[in-house]
Design a protein around this motif. Structure first.
Motif, PDB file in Angstrom:
ATOM      1  N   ASP A   1      28.718  92.177   0.982  1.00 47.65           N
ATOM      2  CA  ASP A   1      27.331  92.642   1.149  1.00 47.65           C
ATOM      3  C   ASP A   1      26.681  92.120   2.429  1.00 47.65           C
ATOM      4  O   ASP A   1      25.617  92.596   2.812  1.00 47.65           O
ATOM      5  CB  ASP A   1      26.492  92.249  -0.081  1.00 47.65           C
ATOM      6  N   LEU A   2      27.322  91.146   3.081  1.00 45.68           N
ATOM      7  CA  LEU A   2      26.712  90.586   4.298  1.00 45.68           C
ATOM      8  C   LEU A   2      27.396  91.072   5.579  1.00 45.68           C
ATOM      9  O   LEU A   2      26.964  90.728   6.678  1.00 45.68           O
ATOM     10  CB  LEU A   2      26.768  89.052   4.250  1.00 45.68           C
ATOM     11  N   LEU A   3      28.454  91.864   5.429  1.00 42.81           N
ATOM     12  CA  LEU A   3      29.213  92.273   6.617  1.00 42.81           C
ATOM     13  C   LEU A   3      28.355  93.072   7.592  1.00 42.81           C
ATOM     14  O   LEU A   3      28.336  92.780   8.797  1.00 42.81           O
ATOM     15  CB  LEU A   3      30.449  93.100   6.218  1.00 42.81           C
ATOM     16  N   LEU A   4      27.642  94.059   7.074  1.00 38.78           N
ATOM     17  CA  LEU A   4      26.848  94.912   7.960  1.00 38.78           C
ATOM     18  C   LEU A   4      25.695  94.157   8.631  1.00 38.78           C
ATOM     19  O   LEU A   4      25.571  94.206   9.859  1.00 38.78           O
ATOM     20  CB  LEU A   4      26.364  96.162   7.204  1.00 38.78           C
ATOM     21  N   PRO A   5      24.845  93.442   7.857  1.00 38.82           N
ATOM     22  CA  PRO A   5      23.779  92.694   8.541  1.00 38.82           C
ATOM     23  C   PRO A   5      24.322  91.670   9.545  1.00 38.82           C
ATOM     24  O   PRO A   5      23.742  91.487  10.623  1.00 38.82           O
ATOM     25  CB  PRO A   5      22.993  92.021   7.410  1.00 38.82           C
ATOM     26  N   ALA A   6      25.437  91.020   9.206  1.00 41.86           N
ATOM     27  CA  ALA A   6      26.002  90.029  10.135  1.00 41.86           C
ATOM     28  C   ALA A   6      26.506  90.718  11.406  1.00 41.86           C
ATOM     29  O   ALA A   6      26.335  90.201  12.516  1.00 41.86           O
ATOM     30  CB  ALA A   6      27.133  89.253   9.461  1.00 41.86           C
ATOM     31  N   ALA A   7      27.110  91.896  11.249  1.00 37.97           N
ATOM     32  CA  ALA A   7      27.618  92.631  12.416  1.00 37.97           C
ATOM     33  C   ALA A   7      26.457  93.083  13.305  1.00 37.97           C
ATOM     34  O   ALA A   7      26.527  92.995  14.537  1.00 37.97           O
ATOM     35  CB  ALA A   7      28.435  93.835  11.965  1.00 37.97           C
ATOM     36  N   LYS A   8      25.376  93.545  12.662  1.00 36.61           N
ATOM     37  CA  LYS A   8      24.195  93.963  13.446  1.00 36.61           C
ATOM     38  C   LYS A   8      23.631  92.780  14.226  1.00 36.61           C
ATOM     39  O   LYS A   8      23.264  92.914  15.395  1.00 36.61           O
ATOM     40  CB  LYS A   8      23.117  94.512  12.503  1.00 36.61           C
ATOM     41  N   ALA A   9      23.570  91.636  13.552  1.00 32.74           N
ATOM     42  CA  ALA A   9      23.049  90.431  14.212  1.00 32.74           C
ATOM     43  C   ALA A   9      23.937  90.048  15.393  1.00 32.74           C
ATOM     44  O   ALA A   9      23.447  89.687  16.464  1.00 32.74           O
ATOM     45  CB  ALA A   9      22.959  89.283  13.215  1.00 32.74           C
ATOM     46  N   ALA A  10      25.247  90.144  15.191  1.00 33.16           N
ATOM     47  CA  ALA A  10      26.199  89.772  16.245  1.00 33.16           C
ATOM     48  C   ALA A  10      25.999  90.644  17.483  1.00 33.16           C
ATOM     49  O   ALA A  10      25.920  90.147  18.610  1.00 33.16           O
ATOM     50  CB  ALA A  10      27.627  89.913  15.732  1.00 33.16           C
ATOM     51  N   LEU A  11      25.887  91.947  17.259  1.00 35.19           N
ATOM     52  CA  LEU A  11      25.736  92.865  18.399  1.00 35.19           C
ATOM     53  C   LEU A  11      24.361  92.682  19.045  1.00 35.19           C
ATOM     54  O   LEU A  11      24.229  92.718  20.263  1.00 35.19           O
ATOM     55  CB  LEU A  11      25.954  94.310  17.950  1.00 35.19           C
ATOM     56  N   ALA A  12      23.350  92.428  18.209  1.00 30.53           N
ATOM     57  CA  ALA A  12      21.994  92.244  18.751  1.00 30.53           C
ATOM     58  C   ALA A  12      21.904  91.003  19.622  1.00 30.53           C
ATOM     59  O   ALA A  12      21.171  90.975  20.616  1.00 30.53           O
ATOM     60  CB  ALA A  12      20.982  92.163  17.607  1.00 30.53           C
ATOM     61  N   ILE A  13      22.667  89.985  19.276  1.00 28.00           N
ATOM     62  CA  ILE A  13      22.558  88.724  20.026  1.00 28.00           C
ATOM     63  C   ILE A  13      23.486  88.710  21.243  1.00 28.00           C
ATOM     64  O   ILE A  13      23.484  87.751  22.018  1.00 28.00           O
ATOM     65  CB  ILE A  13      22.788  87.507  19.100  1.00 28.00           C
ATOM     66  N   GLY A  14      24.250  89.791  21.422  1.00 29.14           N
ATOM     67  CA  GLY A  14      25.030  89.910  22.661  1.00 29.14           C
ATOM     68  C   GLY A  14      26.529  89.791  22.539  1.00 29.14           C
ATOM     69  O   GLY A  14      27.221  89.651  23.558  1.00 29.14           O
ATOM     70  N   ALA A  15      27.054  89.866  21.309  1.00 25.98           N
ATOM     71  CA  ALA A  15      28.514  89.801  21.165  1.00 25.98           C
ATOM     72  C   ALA A  15      29.153  91.046  21.781  1.00 25.98           C
ATOM     73  O   ALA A  15      28.563  92.127  21.765  1.00 25.98           O
ATOM     74  CB  ALA A  15      28.901  89.691  19.688  1.00 25.98           C
ATOM     75  N   ASP A  16      30.365  90.885  22.306  1.00 21.02           N
ATOM     76  CA  ASP A  16      31.084  92.009  22.893  1.00 21.02           C
ATOM     77  C   ASP A  16      31.767  92.853  21.828  1.00 21.02           C
ATOM     78  O   ASP A  16      32.262  93.940  22.129  1.00 21.02           O
ATOM     79  CB  ASP A  16      32.148  91.490  23.871  1.00 21.02           C
ATOM     80  N   GLY A  17      31.814  92.316  20.620  1.00 24.84           N
ATOM     81  CA  GLY A  17      32.466  93.094  19.584  1.00 24.84           C
ATOM     82  C   GLY A  17      32.429  92.416  18.238  1.00 24.84           C
ATOM     83  O   GLY A  17      31.974  91.277  18.097  1.00 24.84           O
ATOM     84  N   VAL A  18      32.930  93.145  17.260  1.00 21.62           N
ATOM     85  CA  VAL A  18      32.943  92.670  15.881  1.00 21.62           C
ATOM     86  C   VAL A  18      34.340  92.865  15.303  1.00 21.62           C
ATOM     87  O   VAL A  18      34.999  93.869  15.572  1.00 21.62           O
ATOM     88  CB  VAL A  18      31.899  93.451  15.037  1.00 21.62           C
ATOM     89  N   MET A  19      34.742  91.901  14.536  1.00 22.28           N
ATOM     90  CA  MET A  19      36.027  91.967  13.852  1.00 22.28           C
ATOM     91  C   MET A  19      35.761  91.917  12.351  1.00 22.28           C
ATOM     92  O   MET A  19      34.914  91.147  11.902  1.00 22.28           O
ATOM     93  CB  MET A  19      36.856  90.753  14.266  1.00 22.28           C
ATOM     94  N   ALA A  20      36.457  92.765  11.586  1.00 21.22           N
ATOM     95  CA  ALA A  20      36.300  92.730  10.131  1.00 21.22           C
ATOM     96  C   ALA A  20      37.576  93.235   9.470  1.00 21.22           C
ATOM     97  O   ALA A  20      38.403  93.888  10.113  1.00 21.22           O
ATOM     98  CB  ALA A  20      35.100  93.577   9.703  1.00 21.22           C
ATOM     99  N   GLU A  21      37.706  92.929   8.186  1.00 23.19           N
ATOM    100  CA  GLU A  21      38.921  93.298   7.460  1.00 23.19           C
ATOM    101  C   GLU A  21      38.712  94.503   6.551  1.00 23.19           C
ATOM    102  O   GLU A  21      37.703  94.611   5.860  1.00 23.19           O
ATOM    103  CB  GLU A  21      39.431  92.099   6.663  1.00 23.19           C
TER     104      GLU A  21
END
Ligand SMILES: [Mn+2]
Length: 352
Positions: free
Chosen positions: A302-322
């Motif tokens: 349930d936290l994957l999407l909000p965490a991914a949005k936060a990552a991209l918003a803060i400047g990450a170059d990408g997201v990894m998930a399973e």
């Protein structure tokens, strides 16, 4: 009349302050020169014997009004500042640092350019279990227009009795699927001796959190011509993480992607605590692309999407998930992998 005298004394004090300023700065210049010589010799900056000797010489000349202890305290602060200055110069020298190379490193993998300012995704099952399982995920990944597939063949697990992965057989499955779906493969290597063989099957060597300070593995990864995805250790500071990347780059391989994956704290609501500010810190301090692994940091679907949005918003170059076709029966990380439908929703939400 008293005021006139006070003003004169204050003027004198201002002058003395400037003299002290000039002296501590010229001391700093000498300290920097010493630091450069020590760096060439590979010597340690802090030398307790030398420091004691300096303090003895200073207190021997002390005629007051300050007590020796006060003088020692003041000079120790000056020494400490000098040492920090030497260390700062040393940090400048790190190959992975922004100070060494101001422009972003861009790593091209299967047409994706990590570090180019766009968002990139690395998706796939926690572990390779079978050809069918990997192929089903690969089809979904390709359908989303993605270019990279992750999958674990060598699994470093907390318990020796947990599923350890299919090993080389798993890499062969990944390679076959990747060729069929025109994807590049990201897979973890745990043993330096496996690297030479593994590079025939994979496009990106992943070094996992539990191996972030496996220095022999870092060195071996630094000696091959393959991008490396380096994950932050479970209890590693950002400085230790940066130094682990330096191990790889110092051996000649500059194609490193850093991956924040959560750190161990007292909080148990999530599997680990996602250190989201590590992303901008790593982007400032290094020139390397930075990704966020939302699966292992949160451990909660349930936290994957909000965490991914936060990552991209803060400047990450990408997201990894399973992603797993049927997470409920997955051989590892069953609680946090996404099924295909959830993965599609996840991607569509992020693309908005
Ligand atoms: Mn996993």
């Amino acid at each position: 009349m008293g005021n006139e005298q006070l003003d004169q004394l204050r003027d004198k004090l201002d002058e003395v302050n400037i003299q002290i300023l000039d002296l501590i700065n010229s001391r700093a210049e000498i300290v920097k020169e010493i630091g450069e010589i020590k760096e060439k010799q590979g010597a340690i900056y802090y030398d307790p014997v030398r420091e004691r000797d300096m303090l003895n010489k200073i207190t021997a000349k002390n005629n007051g009004p300050f007590e020796d202890s006060t003088i020692v305290h003041l000079f120790k602060e000056i020494f400490k500042a000098g040492l920090e200055l030497q260390k700062d110069d040393h940090r400048k020298a790190l190959l992975v640092s922004r100070k060494k190379k101001p422009e972003d490193t861009v790593i091209e993998i299967n047409g994706e350019r990590f570090g180019d300012g766009n968002q990139h995704f690395i998706m796939g099952p926690c572990a390779v279990e079978s050809y069918e399982q990997v192929a089903e995920v690969a089809a979904a990944v390709k359908k989303q227009g993605l270019k990279l597939l992750r999958g674990g063949a060598f699994k470093p697990r907390t318990s020796p009795y947990d599923f350890q992965g299919l090993g080389l057989e798993g890499l062969k499955i990944l390679k076959r699927v990747a060729d069929e779906y025109e994807l590049a493969v990201v897979s973890e290597i745990v043993n330096p001796a496996d690297i030479e063989k593994a590079v025939e099957y994979i496009d990106v060597i992943q070094i996992g959190a539990r191996n972030m300070q496996n220095f022999e593995l870092l060195k071996a990864a630094g000696e091959v011509n393959k991008p490396v995805l380096l994950k932050r250790g479970l209890s590693a500071t950002i400085s230790e993480f940066i130094n682990a990347a330096e191990y790889i780059m110092s051996r000649g391989n500059g194609n490193i992607i850093l991956c924040e994956r959560g750190i161990r704290t007292y909080e148990r609501a999530t599997r680990n605590t996602l250190d989201i500010t590590a992303v901008p810190i790593l982007k400032q301090e290094t020139h390397l692309p930075v990704m966020v692994d939302v699966t292992h940091s949160t451990g909660r679907r349930d936290l994957l999407l909000p965490a991914a949005k936060a990552a991209l918003a803060i400047g990450a170059d990408g997201v990894m998930a399973e992603v797993h076709p049927d997470p409920a029966v997955a051989l590892s990380d069953s609680a946090q992998q996404m099924d295909i439908e959830t993965f599609n929703t996840f991607m569509n939400e992020l693309k908005k």
